[in-house]
Design a protein around this motif. Structure first.
Motif, mmCIF file in Angstrom:
data_model
loop_
_atom_site.group_PDB
_atom_site.id
_atom_site.type_symbol
_atom_site.label_atom_id
_atom_site.label_comp_id
_atom_site.label_asym_id
_atom_site.label_seq_id
_atom_site.Cartn_x
_atom_site.Cartn_y
_atom_site.Cartn_z
ATOM 1 N N TYR A 14 0.837 -1.199 0.000
ATOM 2 C CA TYR A 14 0.000 0.000 0.000
ATOM 3 C C TYR A 14 0.875 1.252 0.000
ATOM 4 O O TYR A 14 1.981 1.263 0.561
ATOM 5 N N SER A 15 0.350 2.333 -0.559
ATOM 6 C CA SER A 15 0.955 3.646 -0.398
ATOM 7 C C SER A 15 0.476 4.227 0.922
ATOM 8 O O SER A 15 -0.429 3.682 1.569
ATOM 9 N N TRP A 16 1.056 5.358 1.306
ATOM 10 C CA TRP A 16 0.616 6.009 2.539
ATOM 11 C C TRP A 16 -0.865 6.392 2.471
ATOM 12 O O TRP A 16 -1.626 6.185 3.427
ATOM 13 N N THR A 17 -1.287 6.944 1.346
ATOM 14 C CA THR A 17 -2.688 7.350 1.235
ATOM 15 C C THR A 17 -3.610 6.134 1.232
ATOM 16 O O THR A 17 -4.710 6.190 1.791
ATOM 17 N N GLU A 18 -3.173 5.040 0.633
ATOM 18 C CA GLU A 18 -3.998 3.825 0.622
ATOM 19 C C GLU A 18 -4.114 3.225 2.019
ATOM 20 O O GLU A 18 -5.189 2.757 2.413
ATOM 21 N N LEU A 19 -3.019 3.239 2.773
ATOM 22 C CA LEU A 19 -3.084 2.749 4.146
ATOM 23 C C LEU A 19 -4.002 3.618 4.994
ATOM 24 O O LEU A 19 -4.795 3.120 5.792
ATOM 25 N N ALA A 20 -3.874 4.947 4.810
ATOM 26 C CA ALA A 20 -4.742 5.859 5.557
ATOM 27 C C ALA A 20 -6.198 5.631 5.179
ATOM 28 O O ALA A 20 -7.086 5.584 6.042
ATOM 29 N N GLY A 21 -6.456 5.469 3.889
ATOM 30 C CA GLY A 21 -7.823 5.232 3.444
ATOM 31 C C GLY A 21 -8.380 3.929 3.984
ATOM 32 O O GLY A 21 -9.564 3.859 4.374
ATOM 33 N N ALA A 22 -7.554 2.884 4.040
ATOM 34 C CA ALA A 22 -8.016 1.586 4.543
ATOM 35 C C ALA A 22 -8.425 1.667 6.006
ATOM 36 O O ALA A 22 -9.417 1.062 6.423
ATOM 37 N N THR A 23 -7.674 2.418 6.795
ATOM 38 C CA THR A 23 -8.003 2.508 8.208
ATOM 39 C C THR A 23 -9.200 3.420 8.461
ATOM 40 O O THR A 23 -9.896 3.274 9.467
ATOM 41 N N MET A 24 -9.460 4.363 7.543
ATOM 42 C CA MET A 24 -10.579 5.283 7.732
ATOM 43 C C MET A 24 -11.908 4.691 7.264
ATOM 44 O O MET A 24 -12.971 5.167 7.647
ATOM 45 N N THR A 25 -11.855 3.670 6.419
ATOM 46 C CA THR A 25 -13.095 3.097 5.884
ATOM 47 C C THR A 25 -13.533 1.853 6.640
ATOM 48 O O THR A 25 -14.584 1.297 6.345
ATOM 49 N N THR B 31 2.408 13.104 -0.295
ATOM 50 C CA THR B 31 1.858 12.170 -1.282
ATOM 51 C C THR B 31 0.452 12.580 -1.688
ATOM 52 O O THR B 31 0.113 12.624 -2.876
ATOM 53 N N ALA B 32 -0.377 12.891 -0.689
ATOM 54 C CA ALA B 32 -1.757 13.255 -0.977
ATOM 55 C C ALA B 32 -1.837 14.554 -1.767
ATOM 56 O O ALA B 32 -2.728 14.727 -2.605
ATOM 57 N N GLY B 33 -0.903 15.467 -1.513
ATOM 58 C CA GLY B 33 -0.931 16.757 -2.190
ATOM 59 C C GLY B 33 -0.734 16.668 -3.690
ATOM 60 O O GLY B 33 -1.051 17.616 -4.419
ATOM 61 N N ARG B 34 -0.243 15.523 -4.158
ATOM 62 C CA ARG B 34 -0.023 15.356 -5.594
ATOM 63 C C ARG B 34 -1.220 14.710 -6.291
ATOM 64 O O ARG B 34 -1.156 14.404 -7.480
ATOM 65 N N THR B 35 -2.298 14.474 -5.550
ATOM 66 C CA THR B 35 -3.502 13.870 -6.131
ATOM 67 C C THR B 35 -4.689 14.800 -5.932
ATOM 68 O O THR B 35 -4.715 15.602 -4.992
ATOM 69 N N LYS B 36 -5.681 14.676 -6.800
ATOM 70 C CA LYS B 36 -6.880 15.505 -6.684
ATOM 71 C C LYS B 36 -7.618 15.159 -5.399
ATOM 72 O O LYS B 36 -7.865 13.991 -5.109
ATOM 73 N N GLY B 37 -7.949 16.172 -4.632
ATOM 74 C CA GLY B 37 -8.639 15.961 -3.365
ATOM 75 C C GLY B 37 -7.726 15.470 -2.261
ATOM 76 O O GLY B 37 -8.188 15.139 -1.175
ATOM 77 N N GLY B 38 -6.417 15.426 -2.542
ATOM 78 C CA GLY B 38 -5.477 14.889 -1.571
ATOM 79 C C GLY B 38 -5.370 15.726 -0.310
ATOM 80 O O GLY B 38 -5.201 15.188 0.786
ATOM 81 N N ASP B 39 -5.441 17.065 -0.456
ATOM 82 C CA ASP B 39 -5.351 17.927 0.720
ATOM 83 C C ASP B 39 -6.477 17.622 1.702
ATOM 84 O O ASP B 39 -6.279 17.597 2.921
ATOM 85 N N THR B 40 -7.664 17.403 1.164
ATOM 86 C CA THR B 40 -8.806 17.096 2.021
ATOM 87 C C THR B 40 -8.599 15.762 2.724
ATOM 88 O O THR B 40 -8.903 15.617 3.917
ATOM 89 N N LEU B 41 -8.081 14.752 2.001
ATOM 90 C CA LEU B 41 -7.820 13.446 2.594
ATOM 91 C C LEU B 41 -6.789 13.559 3.708
ATOM 92 O O LEU B 41 -6.951 12.969 4.785
ATOM 93 N N ALA B 42 -5.710 14.321 3.468
ATOM 94 C CA ALA B 42 -4.677 14.476 4.486
ATOM 95 C C ALA B 42 -5.240 15.138 5.734
ATOM 96 O O ALA B 42 -4.955 14.708 6.861
ATOM 97 N N ALA B 43 -6.058 16.177 5.555
ATOM 98 C CA ALA B 43 -6.658 16.850 6.699
ATOM 99 C C ALA B 43 -7.620 15.924 7.432
ATOM 100 O O ALA B 43 -7.671 15.904 8.666
ATOM 101 N N ALA B 44 -8.398 15.145 6.678
ATOM 102 C CA ALA B 44 -9.338 14.216 7.299
ATOM 103 C C ALA B 44 -8.599 13.135 8.073
ATOM 104 O O ALA B 44 -9.024 12.731 9.166
ATOM 105 N N THR B 45 -7.488 12.646 7.519
ATOM 106 C CA THR B 45 -6.686 11.642 8.211
ATOM 107 C C THR B 45 -6.103 12.220 9.492
ATOM 108 O O THR B 45 -6.104 11.565 10.546
ATOM 109 N N ALA B 46 -5.602 13.459 9.404
ATOM 110 C CA ALA B 46 -5.061 14.107 10.598
ATOM 111 C C ALA B 46 -6.138 14.259 11.660
ATOM 112 O O ALA B 46 -5.894 14.049 12.858
#
Length: 584
Positions: free
Chosen positions: A167-178, A205-220
């Motif tokens: 997994y990437s960092w964003t994928e791991l974060a997404g897996a734990t949030m869902t 990592t998230a900042g390089r994808t669409k909507g990544g900033d929101t995902l990073a903030a939500a994960t935080a």
């Protein structure tokens, strides 16, 4: 490849060293002033009578590496390791790194209780050295490496396909949030380098994808509900029986952002027999690099400086590396013991060798910490934007005006805030509202609130987009600053990060306004240390006076900043948040 091996096997190994962590002795001795002496010169000698003139050194070490350094100190003592013919009497104490950082920056009495500091990451050393008022520290090298990954209890790891699936960092974060059954815990990024480096990597990592900033903030935001001050406290949040029913306890974490060495130590001492499994993100695991730094080096004696560096070079020698590896640390990026990875719960094909494509910069770390501060506390920000005619001037090298680029930066920043954050918008020029130089466009309220059939976030987004320079408008800076600050302090909200964010591309041009000295005096009078509302003043473009803005902002505990390109506004706000937090 560490296939199938579990728990730490620490038999001595022989290998050809390539990129070792610790610097070569001759190079290290040239780094610190007054110690440029080679080993071959006989100054770092060995002898049986060395205890007649032993050199005592006190080392404050991060809790994770302190046991290894104590073992190395014991080895030096038992084997009469010497510096200049004197034995090394090394006393190691485990101390929380963030507390040492605070002590060094505040020059508290405890900051001089040791001669050497070994934190877990250079991010702490960088924060101290960037502060010109702190006790000076002199980095001399790095003594150990430990990558940061995501450790999970066996059932959770299996559910995500460990070890075969990566997994990437964003994928791991997404897996734990869902998944409601997979709770992710982390060290508080303001106190834990492990948590901060992981958050920085996620944000990058998230900042390089669409909507990544929101995902990073939500994960935080999600992480903020499950943080601990240290790895040891974090490990205490695991189920007591990793294979038992308690793993479903909502107060327990099934996954942790953890260093390889912390997972190794846990698995080596676990009673249950069910070790943690470790995911290494495929976009690279940031490294804890354990710098070795002299504290207030000019005040150390020559013997102390040389003895400290002799101990550091011992850690890079075969016996020192063996001690570090026994405790689960890597000592060479290119030659990674399979036993270390396996003992930590790693297993092929997990990408345990991969490092991030772009190592985190100091700027990225500051931005991640700023995002964390705002996200965790929630923010109440009154944004005050210059609408004078000069905001229509183009940004050098682009066809965009200062106002258009400023609007884009504000919209980018808005996307990172949560529904609990409170944001408002003022604009100013001269005589915008009768005799007043300012106008409140959107009162400061929760972004998630419904207002007239729409949300506060939507109202702000529309207001940002509609900002336009006022034709022939001048800069009514002083009266606007005072009015916005008084309004913000009167509406202070406890438990949130309260601030006024002022953006201007010029100096005060209203001849009928109050003077700068009176403005500063009234700001100081309105400031309450128990209810801090720092002014974050951002000078946009070459005509703005950053020094003046800094003097004004400092009266409130805030800071002034200069951006040559308005697109830098978002990162500057995050940096300013960190600085304001340090002062509070």
């Amino acid at each position: 490849m560490p296939d199938g091996l579990r728990r730490g096997v620490t038999a001595p190994r022989s290998h050809t060293r390539r990129r070792s962590v610790a610097l070569a002795t001759g190079l290290v001795l040239a780094v610190v002033g007054g110690t440029a002496v080679a080993v071959d010169g006989g100054l770092l000698s060995f002898g049986s009578s060395c205890w007649d003139s032993s050199v005592r050194l006190r080392i404050a070490a991060a809790p994770g590496i302190a046991p290894a350094l104590k073992d190395a100190a014991d080895y030096a003592r038992d084997n009469d390791v010497t510096s200049d013919g004197s034995c090394l009497d090394i006393r190691v104490s485990a101390q929380d790194t963030y507390k040492i950082t605070d002590a060094l920056r505040s020059k508290s009495k405890s900051a001089t209780d040791f001669e050497v500091w070994v934190p877990d990451s250079s991010v702490w050393v960088n924060r101290v050295t960037a502060d010109g008022q702190s006790v000076p520290v002199t980095p001399a090298g790095n003594v150990a490496i430990s990558p940061v990954g995501v450790a999970m209890i066996p059932t959770a790891a299996k559910s995500l396909g460990w070890p075969r699936k990566t997994y990437s960092w964003t994928e791991l974060a997404g897996a734990t949030m869902t998944s409601d059954r997979l709770k992710l815990g982390a060290g508080d990024p303001s106190r834990s380098a492990t948590g901060l480096l992981a958050l920085t990597q996620l944000a990058e990592t998230a900042g390089r994808t669409k909507g990544g900033d929101t995902l990073a903030a939500a994960t935080a935001k999600a992480l903020s509900q499950r943080t601990s001050d240290s790895d040891s406290q974090l490990l205490d949040t695991l189920p007591r029986d990793l294979s038992g029913t308690e793993q479903g306890n909502p107060k327990r974490n099934q996954a942790l952002i953890l260093s390889e060495q912390a997972a190794f130590a846990y698995n080596a001492s676990a009673d249950s027999g069910d070790d943690l499994d470790l995911f290494y993100p495929k976009d690279g695991a940031p490294r804890l690099d354990h710098p070795f730094a002299l504290v207030d080096e000019p005040t150390l004696t020559t013997d102390e400086s040389r003895a400290a560096l002799r101990f550091m070079t011992l850690l890079g020698e075969p016996q020192g590396r063996k001690i570090l590896e026994k405790h689960g640390f890597r000592t060479d990026e290119d030659d990674i013991p399979a036993e270390t990875v396996a003992g930590a719960g790693g297993r092929a094909p997990q990408p345990y060798k991969d490092v991030p494509e772009r190592p985190a910069t100091d700027k990225a770390v500051e931005e991640a910490l700023g995002m964390w501060t705002i996200t965790v506390q929630s923010a109440r920000l009154t944004t005050v934007v210059d609408a004078s005619s000069s905001m229509s001037d183009p940004v050098p090298g682009t066809s965009e005006s200062r106002m258009n680029v400023t609007k884009a930066a504000l919209l980018q920043a808005l996307a990172t805030f949560t529904p609990e954050d409170e944001i408002g918008l003022w604009k100013f020029s001269t005589k915008l509202d009768g005799k007043r130089d300012y106008r409140v466009l959107v009162p400061t309220d929760r972004l998630g609130d419904q207002v007239g059939g729409t949300t506060q976030r939507d109202r702000l987004s529309a207001a940002f987009s509609d900002l336009k320079p006022v034709k022939n408008g001048a800069t009514g800076l002083y009266d606007t600053t005072l009015a916005a600050y008084k309004a913000a302090t009167a509406a202070y909200t406890k438990g949130k990060f309260n601030a006024v964010v002022l953006l201007t591309d010029g100096v005060n041009e209203d001849p009928g306004s109050i003077s700068r000295s009176r403005l500063i005096a009234e700001l100081r009078e309105a400031t309450d240390p128990q209810r801090p509302v720092p002014l974050i003043a951002i000078a946009v473009g070459p005509a703005a006076d950053k020094n003046e803005l800094n003097k004004i902002a400092e009266a409130t505990g805030g800071s002034g900043h200069l951006v040559t390109d308005p697109s830098q506004i978002h990162s500057v706000i995050l940096k300013a948040v960190v600085q304001a937090g340090d002062k509070s």
